[in-house]
Motif scaffolding. Sequence first.
Motif, PDB file in Angstrom:
ATOM      1  N   GLN A   1       0.850  -1.188   0.000  1.00  0.00           N
ATOM      2  CA  GLN A   1       0.000   0.000   0.000  1.00  0.00           C
ATOM      3  C   GLN A   1       0.886   1.239   0.000  1.00  0.00           C
ATOM      4  OE1 GLN A   1      -3.047  -0.354   3.031  1.00  0.00           O
ATOM      5  NE2 GLN A   1      -3.469  -2.482   2.466  1.00  0.00           N
ATOM      6  N   THR A   2       0.519   2.221  -0.831  1.00  0.00           N
ATOM      7  CA  THR A   2       1.411   3.357  -1.094  1.00  0.00           C
ATOM      8  C   THR A   2       0.655   4.677  -0.969  1.00  0.00           C
ATOM      9  OG1 THR A   2       0.972   3.202  -3.470  1.00  0.00           O
ATOM     10  CG2 THR A   2       2.894   1.997  -2.625  1.00  0.00           C
ATOM     11  N   PHE A   3       0.065   4.930   0.182  1.00  0.00           N
ATOM     12  CA  PHE A   3      -0.687   6.164   0.368  1.00  0.00           C
ATOM     13  C   PHE A   3       0.219   7.387   0.212  1.00  0.00           C
ATOM     14  CE2 PHE A   3      -3.262   3.193   2.988  1.00  0.00           C
ATOM     15  CZ  PHE A   3      -4.457   3.337   2.308  1.00  0.00           C
ATOM     16  N   SER A   4      -0.265   8.356  -0.518  1.00  0.00           N
ATOM     17  CA  SER A   4       0.468   9.617  -0.635  1.00  0.00           C
ATOM     18  C   SER A   4       0.140  10.505   0.553  1.00  0.00           C
ATOM     19  CB  SER A   4       0.089  10.336  -1.931  1.00  0.00           C
ATOM     20  OG  SER A   4      -1.251  10.796  -1.864  1.00  0.00           O
ATOM     21  N   ASP A   5       1.041  11.458   0.822  1.00  0.00           N
ATOM     22  CA  ASP A   5       0.793  12.405   1.906  1.00  0.00           C
ATOM     23  C   ASP A   5      -0.448  13.233   1.612  1.00  0.00           C
ATOM     24  OD1 ASP A   5       1.861  13.391   4.458  1.00  0.00           O
ATOM     25  OD2 ASP A   5       2.089  15.291   3.387  1.00  0.00           O
ATOM     26  N   THR A   6      -0.662  13.533   0.337  1.00  0.00           N
ATOM     27  CA  THR A   6      -1.845  14.308  -0.053  1.00  0.00           C
ATOM     28  C   THR A   6      -3.128  13.560   0.294  1.00  0.00           C
ATOM     29  OG1 THR A   6      -0.649  15.385  -1.856  1.00  0.00           O
ATOM     30  CG2 THR A   6      -3.051  15.370  -1.995  1.00  0.00           C
ATOM     31  N   PHE A   7      -3.172  12.251  -0.022  1.00  0.00           N
ATOM     32  CA  PHE A   7      -4.370  11.471   0.284  1.00  0.00           C
ATOM     33  C   PHE A   7      -4.599  11.401   1.795  1.00  0.00           C
ATOM     34  CE2 PHE A   7      -6.624   7.627   1.427  1.00  0.00           C
ATOM     35  CZ  PHE A   7      -7.714   7.648   0.562  1.00  0.00           C
ATOM     36  N   LEU A   8      -3.539  11.162   2.541  1.00  0.00           N
ATOM     37  CA  LEU A   8      -3.682  11.049   3.990  1.00  0.00           C
ATOM     38  C   LEU A   8      -4.203  12.346   4.599  1.00  0.00           C
ATOM     39  CD1 LEU A   8      -0.444   9.061   4.898  1.00  0.00           C
ATOM     40  CD2 LEU A   8      -2.776   8.177   4.803  1.00  0.00           C
ATOM     41  N   LYS A   9      -3.686  13.481   4.155  1.00  0.00           N
ATOM     42  CA  LYS A   9      -4.136  14.765   4.688  1.00  0.00           C
ATOM     43  C   LYS A   9      -5.590  15.039   4.322  1.00  0.00           C
ATOM     44  CE  LYS A   9       0.390  17.030   4.892  1.00  0.00           C
ATOM     45  NZ  LYS A   9       1.264  18.081   4.305  1.00  0.00           N
ATOM     46  N   ARG A  10      -6.000  14.545   3.172  1.00  0.00           N
ATOM     47  CA  ARG A  10      -7.360  14.817   2.700  1.00  0.00           C
ATOM     48  C   ARG A  10      -8.388  13.886   3.336  1.00  0.00           C
ATOM     49  NH1 ARG A  10      -7.656  14.927  -3.566  1.00  0.00           N
ATOM     50  NH2 ARG A  10      -6.364  16.774  -3.105  1.00  0.00           N
ATOM     51  N   HIS A  11      -8.000  12.640   3.611  1.00  0.00           N
ATOM     52  CA  HIS A  11      -8.996  11.643   3.998  1.00  0.00           C
ATOM     53  C   HIS A  11      -8.805  11.057   5.399  1.00  0.00           C
ATOM     54  CE1 HIS A  11     -10.893  11.465   0.037  1.00  0.00           C
ATOM     55  NE2 HIS A  11      -9.676  11.517  -0.485  1.00  0.00           N
ATOM     56  N   TRP A  12      -7.623  11.144   5.989  1.00  0.00           N
ATOM     57  CA  TRP A  12      -7.392  10.567   7.313  1.00  0.00           C
ATOM     58  C   TRP A  12      -7.256  11.690   8.337  1.00  0.00           C
ATOM     59  CZ3 TRP A  12      -4.058   5.569   7.832  1.00  0.00           C
ATOM     60  CH2 TRP A  12      -4.504   4.604   6.918  1.00  0.00           C
ATOM     61  N   PRO A  13      -7.885  11.569   9.509  1.00  0.00           N
ATOM     62  CA  PRO A  13      -7.692  12.578  10.549  1.00  0.00           C
ATOM     63  C   PRO A  13      -6.233  12.613  11.003  1.00  0.00           C
ATOM     64  CG  PRO A  13      -8.874  10.674  11.404  1.00  0.00           C
ATOM     65  CD  PRO A  13      -8.775  10.480   9.930  1.00  0.00           C
ATOM     66  N   TRP A  14      -5.843  13.722  11.566  1.00  0.00           N
ATOM     67  CA  TRP A  14      -4.430  13.943  11.893  1.00  0.00           C
ATOM     68  C   TRP A  14      -3.850  12.851  12.762  1.00  0.00           C
ATOM     69  CZ3 TRP A  14      -2.814  14.255  16.888  1.00  0.00           C
ATOM     70  CH2 TRP A  14      -3.789  14.500  17.868  1.00  0.00           C
ATOM     71  N   TRP A  15      -4.666  12.333  13.700  1.00  0.00           N
ATOM     72  CA  TRP A  15      -4.139  11.348  14.651  1.00  0.00           C
ATOM     73  C   TRP A  15      -3.993   9.959  14.044  1.00  0.00           C
ATOM     74  CZ3 TRP A  15      -7.425   7.304  15.648  1.00  0.00           C
ATOM     75  CH2 TRP A  15      -8.772   7.493  15.333  1.00  0.00           C
ATOM     76  N   MET A  16      -4.594   9.740  12.836  1.00  0.00           N
ATOM     77  CA  MET A  16      -4.470   8.443  12.181  1.00  0.00           C
ATOM     78  C   MET A  16      -3.323   8.402  11.170  1.00  0.00           C
ATOM     79  SD  MET A  16      -8.528   7.673  11.561  1.00  0.00           S
ATOM     80  CE  MET A  16      -8.302   6.117  10.742  1.00  0.00           C
ATOM     81  N   ARG A  17      -2.878   9.560  10.729  1.00  0.00           N
ATOM     82  CA  ARG A  17      -1.824   9.597   9.704  1.00  0.00           C
ATOM     83  C   ARG A  17      -0.518   8.962  10.170  1.00  0.00           C
ATOM     84  NH1 ARG A  17      -3.069  15.879   8.815  1.00  0.00           N
ATOM     85  NH2 ARG A  17      -5.278  15.636   8.264  1.00  0.00           N
ATOM     86  N   PRO A  18      -0.106   9.161  11.435  1.00  0.00           N
ATOM     87  CA  PRO A  18       1.137   8.500  11.872  1.00  0.00           C
ATOM     88  C   PRO A  18       1.079   6.980  11.797  1.00  0.00           C
ATOM     89  CG  PRO A  18       0.540  10.269  13.376  1.00  0.00           C
ATOM     90  CD  PRO A  18      -0.629  10.084  12.455  1.00  0.00           C
ATOM     91  N   ILE A  19      -0.138   6.404  11.856  1.00  0.00           N
ATOM     92  CA  ILE A  19      -0.274   4.951  11.751  1.00  0.00           C
ATOM     93  C   ILE A  19       0.240   4.483  10.393  1.00  0.00           C
ATOM     94  CG2 ILE A  19      -1.930   3.040  11.664  1.00  0.00           C
ATOM     95  CD1 ILE A  19      -3.651   4.601  13.651  1.00  0.00           C
ATOM     96  N   ALA A  20      -0.183   5.190   9.338  1.00  0.00           N
ATOM     97  CA  ALA A  20       0.261   4.825   7.990  1.00  0.00           C
ATOM     98  C   ALA A  20       1.763   5.030   7.839  1.00  0.00           C
ATOM     99  CB  ALA A  20      -0.495   5.652   6.951  1.00  0.00           C
ATOM    100  N   ARG A  21       2.267   6.143   8.357  1.00  0.00           N
ATOM    101  CA  ARG A  21       3.690   6.445   8.185  1.00  0.00           C
ATOM    102  C   ARG A  21       4.556   5.451   8.949  1.00  0.00           C
ATOM    103  NH1 ARG A  21       1.633  11.909   9.183  1.00  0.00           N
ATOM    104  NH2 ARG A  21       1.292  12.937   7.170  1.00  0.00           N
ATOM    105  N   ARG A  22       4.208   5.186  10.200  1.00  0.00           N
ATOM    106  CA  ARG A  22       5.009   4.267  11.011  1.00  0.00           C
ATOM    107  C   ARG A  22       4.900   2.831  10.518  1.00  0.00           C
ATOM    108  NH1 ARG A  22       3.058   6.960  16.742  1.00  0.00           N
ATOM    109  NH2 ARG A  22       4.269   8.888  16.551  1.00  0.00           N
ATOM    110  N   SER A  23       3.786   2.508   9.885  1.00  0.00           N
ATOM    111  CA  SER A  23       3.616   1.162   9.332  1.00  0.00           C
ATOM    112  C   SER A  23       4.286   1.003   7.979  1.00  0.00           C
ATOM    113  CB  SER A  23       2.121   0.831   9.202  1.00  0.00           C
ATOM    114  OG  SER A  23       1.486   0.854  10.464  1.00  0.00           O
ATOM    115  N   GLY A  24       4.723   2.095   7.375  1.00  0.00           N
ATOM    116  CA  GLY A  24       5.340   2.030   6.053  1.00  0.00           C
ATOM    117  C   GLY A  24       4.345   1.913   4.922  1.00  0.00           C
ATOM    118  N   MET A  25       3.059   2.228   5.189  1.00  0.00           N
ATOM    119  CA  MET A  25       2.027   2.130   4.160  1.00  0.00           C
ATOM    120  C   MET A  25       1.966   3.417   3.332  1.00  0.00           C
ATOM    121  SD  MET A  25      -0.821   0.691   6.829  1.00  0.00           S
ATOM    122  CE  MET A  25      -2.186   1.116   5.740  1.00  0.00           C
ATOM    123  N   ILE A  26       3.116   3.879   2.892  1.00  0.00           N
ATOM    124  CA  ILE A  26       3.191   5.179   2.240  1.00  0.00           C
ATOM    125  C   ILE A  26       3.963   5.076   0.937  1.00  0.00           C
ATOM    126  CG2 ILE A  26       2.962   6.550   4.350  1.00  0.00           C
ATOM    127  CD1 ILE A  26       6.018   6.782   4.403  1.00  0.00           C
TER     128      ILE A  26
END
Length: 235
Positions: A148-173
């Motif tokens: 899974q390769t979520f972009s920072d743009t998608f995360l900022k648009r669709h994930w609340p701020w407190w959920m974005r670190p989950i994707a980054r720390r999991s490497g789903m970016i």
Amino acid sequence: MLEPLGSELWFADGGVVSFKGFAYPTRMVIVRLADGGLWLWSPVQRSAALEGEVRALGPVRHIVSPNKLHYLFLGEWQAAFPDASLWATPATIAKCKALHFAGALADEAPAEWKGQIDPFYFTNSPFMDEVIFFHRASRTAIIADLSQTFSDTFLKRHWPWWMRPIARRSGMIEGCGYPPIDYRISFRRRASARPKIRELIAKHPEHVVVAHGEIVRTGGEAFLRRAFSWLLAEP
């Protein structure tokens, strides 16, 4: 709506769906086989416009679900193309009892697309079996949830701020391409999976299409080495 990527392969982005409270983009792949028939992977929500573009490419002969999470729109595409064969993993077939399947996916490709699209079947997680595909003509790896390769743009648009670190720390970016942490943790008997990933990488893919995130348009082989480094690392 359809965008080409290499020889005889197109993709189309669908809407955003919710899974366990997380917003996920959706994407389908269309391959035109040597006989002119179409192979549809993980179809997104059908619309008249999208169906029209697909029909313009040729007759739909196969509809494919790569794992049991990619089932939401199978029924509507099967209804639109009742002569097409529907293929899925055993877990998906067990889950979608109202649908008629031609057969279960495995490591051996069905005769209809053997030599054109290579399957790599992973049963290592008790929670989900998944098939990665490699389309030879376009040198494209096609992955549902194992990368899974979520972009920072998608995360900022669709994930609340407190959920974005989950994707980054999991490497789903974008640039990393790991699957969710629970998928990795549950991935057992890794020694049996490594030869399959190595075989996929040895095919020298140029492109990688994922269902959730940004498409890797060049350098697919290097990307897969990074995305599956968690699996390729020997204990």
